[in-house]
Design a protein around this motif. Structure first.
Motif, mmCIF file in Angstrom:
data_model
loop_
_atom_site.group_PDB
_atom_site.id
_atom_site.type_symbol
_atom_site.label_atom_id
_atom_site.label_comp_id
_atom_site.label_asym_id
_atom_site.label_seq_id
_atom_site.Cartn_x
_atom_site.Cartn_y
_atom_site.Cartn_z
ATOM 1 N N VAL B 52 0.850 -1.174 0.000
ATOM 2 C CA VAL B 52 0.000 0.000 0.000
ATOM 3 C C VAL B 52 0.890 1.230 0.000
ATOM 4 O O VAL B 52 1.421 1.621 1.019
ATOM 5 C CB VAL B 52 -0.919 -0.003 1.226
ATOM 6 C CG1 VAL B 52 -1.680 1.288 1.325
ATOM 7 C CG2 VAL B 52 -1.861 -1.178 1.162
ATOM 8 N N ALA B 53 1.090 1.788 -1.182
ATOM 9 C CA ALA B 53 1.935 2.978 -1.335
ATOM 10 C C ALA B 53 3.227 2.783 -0.578
ATOM 11 O O ALA B 53 3.973 1.859 -0.858
ATOM 12 C CB ALA B 53 1.172 4.203 -0.878
ATOM 13 N N ALA B 54 3.477 3.630 0.407
ATOM 14 C CA ALA B 54 4.761 3.575 1.098
ATOM 15 C C ALA B 54 4.880 2.336 1.977
ATOM 16 O O ALA B 54 5.968 1.915 2.333
ATOM 17 C CB ALA B 54 4.933 4.824 1.942
ATOM 18 N N ILE B 55 3.760 1.761 2.340
ATOM 19 C CA ILE B 55 3.794 0.665 3.306
ATOM 20 C C ILE B 55 3.967 -0.641 2.564
ATOM 21 O O ILE B 55 3.111 -1.057 1.805
ATOM 22 C CB ILE B 55 2.512 0.661 4.155
ATOM 23 C CG1 ILE B 55 2.477 1.954 4.943
ATOM 24 C CG2 ILE B 55 2.451 -0.527 5.080
ATOM 25 C CD1 ILE B 55 1.205 2.676 4.862
ATOM 26 N N LYS B 56 5.106 -1.240 2.782
ATOM 27 C CA LYS B 56 5.396 -2.465 2.052
ATOM 28 C C LYS B 56 5.915 -3.485 3.035
ATOM 29 O O LYS B 56 6.690 -3.180 3.914
ATOM 30 C CB LYS B 56 6.506 -2.224 1.029
ATOM 31 C CG LYS B 56 6.002 -1.617 -0.249
ATOM 32 C CD LYS B 56 7.095 -1.633 -1.284
ATOM 33 C CE LYS B 56 6.767 -0.740 -2.447
ATOM 34 N NZ LYS B 56 5.572 -1.060 -3.165
ATOM 35 N N LYS B 58 6.138 -8.131 3.819
ATOM 36 C CA LYS B 58 5.642 -9.480 3.591
ATOM 37 C C LYS B 58 5.003 -9.987 4.881
ATOM 38 O O LYS B 58 5.580 -9.855 5.953
ATOM 39 C CB LYS B 58 6.812 -10.394 3.207
ATOM 40 C CG LYS B 58 7.427 -10.043 1.862
ATOM 41 C CD LYS B 58 8.391 -11.141 1.415
ATOM 42 C CE LYS B 58 8.739 -11.023 -0.052
ATOM 43 N NZ LYS B 58 9.753 -10.004 -0.357
ATOM 44 N N TYR B 59 3.817 -10.524 4.727
ATOM 45 C CA TYR B 59 3.090 -11.040 5.882
ATOM 46 C C TYR B 59 2.842 -12.538 5.704
ATOM 47 O O TYR B 59 2.588 -12.998 4.593
ATOM 48 C CB TYR B 59 1.752 -10.305 6.046
ATOM 49 C CG TYR B 59 1.925 -8.911 6.581
ATOM 50 C CD1 TYR B 59 1.600 -8.601 7.894
ATOM 51 C CD2 TYR B 59 2.447 -7.899 5.779
ATOM 52 C CE1 TYR B 59 1.789 -7.321 8.398
ATOM 53 C CE2 TYR B 59 2.645 -6.616 6.270
ATOM 54 C CZ TYR B 59 2.310 -6.330 7.583
ATOM 55 O OH TYR B 59 2.512 -5.072 8.080
ATOM 56 N N PRO B 83 6.260 -7.528 9.489
ATOM 57 C CA PRO B 83 7.142 -6.550 10.115
ATOM 58 C C PRO B 83 6.362 -5.427 10.806
ATOM 59 O O PRO B 83 6.819 -4.889 11.802
ATOM 60 C CB PRO B 83 7.964 -6.005 8.950
ATOM 61 C CG PRO B 83 7.255 -6.418 7.705
ATOM 62 C CD PRO B 83 6.501 -7.656 8.047
ATOM 63 N N GLY B 84 5.194 -5.102 10.309
ATOM 64 C CA GLY B 84 4.458 -3.972 10.870
ATOM 65 C C GLY B 84 3.528 -4.352 12.007
ATOM 66 O O GLY B 84 2.857 -3.493 12.546
ATOM 67 N N THR B 115 3.187 -1.790 15.235
ATOM 68 C CA THR B 115 3.373 -0.424 14.730
ATOM 69 C C THR B 115 2.321 -0.053 13.703
ATOM 70 O O THR B 115 1.954 1.103 13.578
ATOM 71 C CB THR B 115 4.762 -0.243 14.089
ATOM 72 O OG1 THR B 115 5.039 -1.373 13.284
ATOM 73 C CG2 THR B 115 5.835 -0.068 15.128
ATOM 74 N N ILE B 116 1.810 -1.037 12.983
ATOM 75 C CA ILE B 116 0.826 -0.728 11.952
ATOM 76 C C ILE B 116 -0.417 -0.092 12.584
ATOM 77 O O ILE B 116 -1.062 0.773 11.990
ATOM 78 C CB ILE B 116 0.491 -1.989 11.131
ATOM 79 C CG1 ILE B 116 0.008 -1.611 9.742
ATOM 80 C CG2 ILE B 116 -0.503 -2.898 11.814
ATOM 81 C CD1 ILE B 116 0.007 -2.776 8.780
#
Ligand SMILES: Cc1cc2nc3c(=O)[nH]c(=O)nc-3n(C[C@H](O)[C@H](O)[C@H](O)COP(=O)(O)OP(=O)(O)OC[C@H]3O[C@@H](n4cnc5c(N)ncnc54)[C@H](O)[C@@H]3O)c2cc1C
Lengths: 290, 148
Positions: B52-56, B58-59, B83-84, B115-116
């Motif tokens: 999503v735009a700047a938010i990248k 792997k989940y 990571p988020g 953090t997300i």
């Protein structure tokens, strides 16, 4: 907080930046002022493998007049916008919004392109560029395209920019002579980002509004144009009665999740922003020709 | 965070149910979903790439289909970590015929942590709505293709 490891590259031209992006568009990121991207990387919300710095590309910098437009390079800082004679003469609303962003450091480094591409629904600039009907110049592997600001913001942090594309400039049509402008925001007490930000330009003759656009940011999922409100205002006297009726109409174009606080905040800020014009006309004898 | 909505899919409820529970269709239609690997009946390991735009990032996570009652309803349970932070979703999905189409209603809850979550619930629900709309548009396209 540390970022994930990444490779840093500094581009000298737009072509070079696009070429590097094309190698791995999904895992590369353009770096402008870094004031949104680097915090996200430190939070590890963003983990680009390659950062492509566009800060040395001269073609992306500066403000100039092109016919009836003011053209602003994507890598132009808030500070340059605030201080630009061209902006202050032909689209002062942009400088008024830029002036309220963050603090001195943020305004010295942050860029208009970074703000628009990041598409934070609580950024200030979108209210101004929406009201000003900006056109975006975009370049990618398949060439150039222009995109109206309407339709650029798709969702929070999501724009119509494809992964391999770069925003190169923002084109703003000069406002009609004598247009009145204001940007009014309620800053969040901790972050300074707008809880609501209202950008307005109006042309008024003999106290009657002939035209005007209103862009609103911060309060809804997406920044938006308050078109119902604009239509209502056209042809009306700019007086207390009109302003009182106008306030609630801004919510017609927004999804506020039926939140009474947001509805009220929006109404209050639209009313206050319009009242500023009323006051400035009262001071100048209500002729609207300042 | 509450998730709810209603979408139409141009297909019978049988077909719509099959599309929405077929791992191959889901990997084609769900934005960011790269792989679903079966681990047991109705349960899959999922690999997602959020872009999503700047938010990248792997989940990784699991997806389970529970209380399946084809072609009327099921419960979708998703857990993901990256990571988020983490995301977990538990929602019921219902299929009702509406003329030639299937009306699909979903209702449930998503929990987001780490953090997300600091991005604020409103931002996340805006992104979630956008991705959900994209997903259903893609599924509708699949339904139309399957007809032809
Ligand atoms: C302390 C602080 C306070 C702030 N307060 C405010 C505030 O009150 N109001 C407000 O609106 N903002 C605020 N901001 C955000 C600030 O305005 C950012 O500078 C701006 O959002 C991003 O611009 P940038 O040049 O720093 O972009 P970057 O952080 O470098 O980039 C942001 C995103 O845009 C992409 N990008 C940048 N340029 C381009 C381009 N030309 N083409 C394609 N993609 C591009 C990047 O890849 C990245 O995804 C604040 C930031 C900080 C750190």
């Amino acid at each position: 907080m540390y970022t994930a490891p990444f490779e840093y590259r500094r581009a000298d031209t737009v072509e070079q930046a696009i070429g590097w992006l094309a190698n791995d568009p999904e895992n590369s990121k353009v770096l402008a002022g870094g004031h949104s991207l680097l915090p996200l990387m430190k939070l590890v919300l963003a983990q680009p493998q390659v950062l492509i710095d566009i800060g040395r590309i001269t073609a992306l910098k500066g403000i100039r007049i092109e016919g009836d437009d003011v053209q602003i390079g994507a890598f132009t800082t808030y500070r340059e916008i605030v201080e630009s004679p061209e902006v202050n003469e032909f689209c002062p609303l942009l400088a008024q919004a830029a002036q309220t962003v963050g603090d001195v450091q943020v305004r010295n480094r942050g860029t208009i392109g970074g703000s628009l591409c990041h598409a934070d629904p609580q950024a200030d600039m979108p209210a101004a560029v929406l009201a000003l009907d900006a056109e975006l110049l975009i370049e990618g592997p398949s060439g150039q395209r222009t995109q109206s600001i309407d339709g650029f913001f798709l969702a929070p942090f999501i724009t119509s920019l494809a992964p391999g594309e770069i925003l190169t400039a923002v084109k703003i049509p000069k406002l009609p002579a004598g247009a009145h402008t204001t940007y009014l925001k309620r800053p969040h007490p901790a972050s300074g980002y707008p809880l609501v930000g209202v950008g307005i330009w109006l042309t008024v003759h003999d106290q009657v509004i002939d035209n005007g656009h209103i862009g609103i940011t911060g309060i809804a999922d997406l920044p938006f144009r308050a078109r119902h409100l604009e239509d209502f205002l056209k042809g009306r006297l700019l007086d207390a009665a009109t302003i009182a009726q106008a306030g609630p109409l801004a919510a017609d174009d927004a999804n506020l999740d039926d939140d009474p606080y947001k509805k009220n905040l929006l109404q209050v800020y639209v009313t206050r922003a319009l009242s500023q014009f009323g006051e400035s006309f009262a001071a100048k004898g209500l002729n609207g020709k300042s | 965070m509450q998730l709810s909505g209603n979408k139409h899919i141009p297909a019978s409820i049988d077909k719509a149910y099959t599309l929405l529970t077929d791992p191959e269709v889901l990997t084609r239609t769900m934005p960011g979903l790269k792989r679903l690997t079966p681990i047991s009946e109705g349960a899959y390991a999922a690999d997602l790439e959020m872009g999503v735009a700047a938010i990248k990032g792997k989940y990784q996570g699991t997806m389970r289909i529970e209380d399946a009652s084809p072609p009327h309803s099921y419960r979708l349970v998703l857990d993901g970590q990256g990571p988020g932070g983490f995301v977990s979703v538990n929602m019921s999905v219902e299929f009702v015929s509406d003329g030639d189409e299937a009306s699909v209603s979903y209702q449930g809850e998503a929990q987001v942590g780490g953090t997300i979550a600091s991005m604020g619930q409103r931002m996340i629900s805006g992104v979630a709505n956008y991705l959900t709309n994209q997903f259903f548009q893609n599924v509708a396209k699949e339904a139309i293709q399957a007809k032809n």
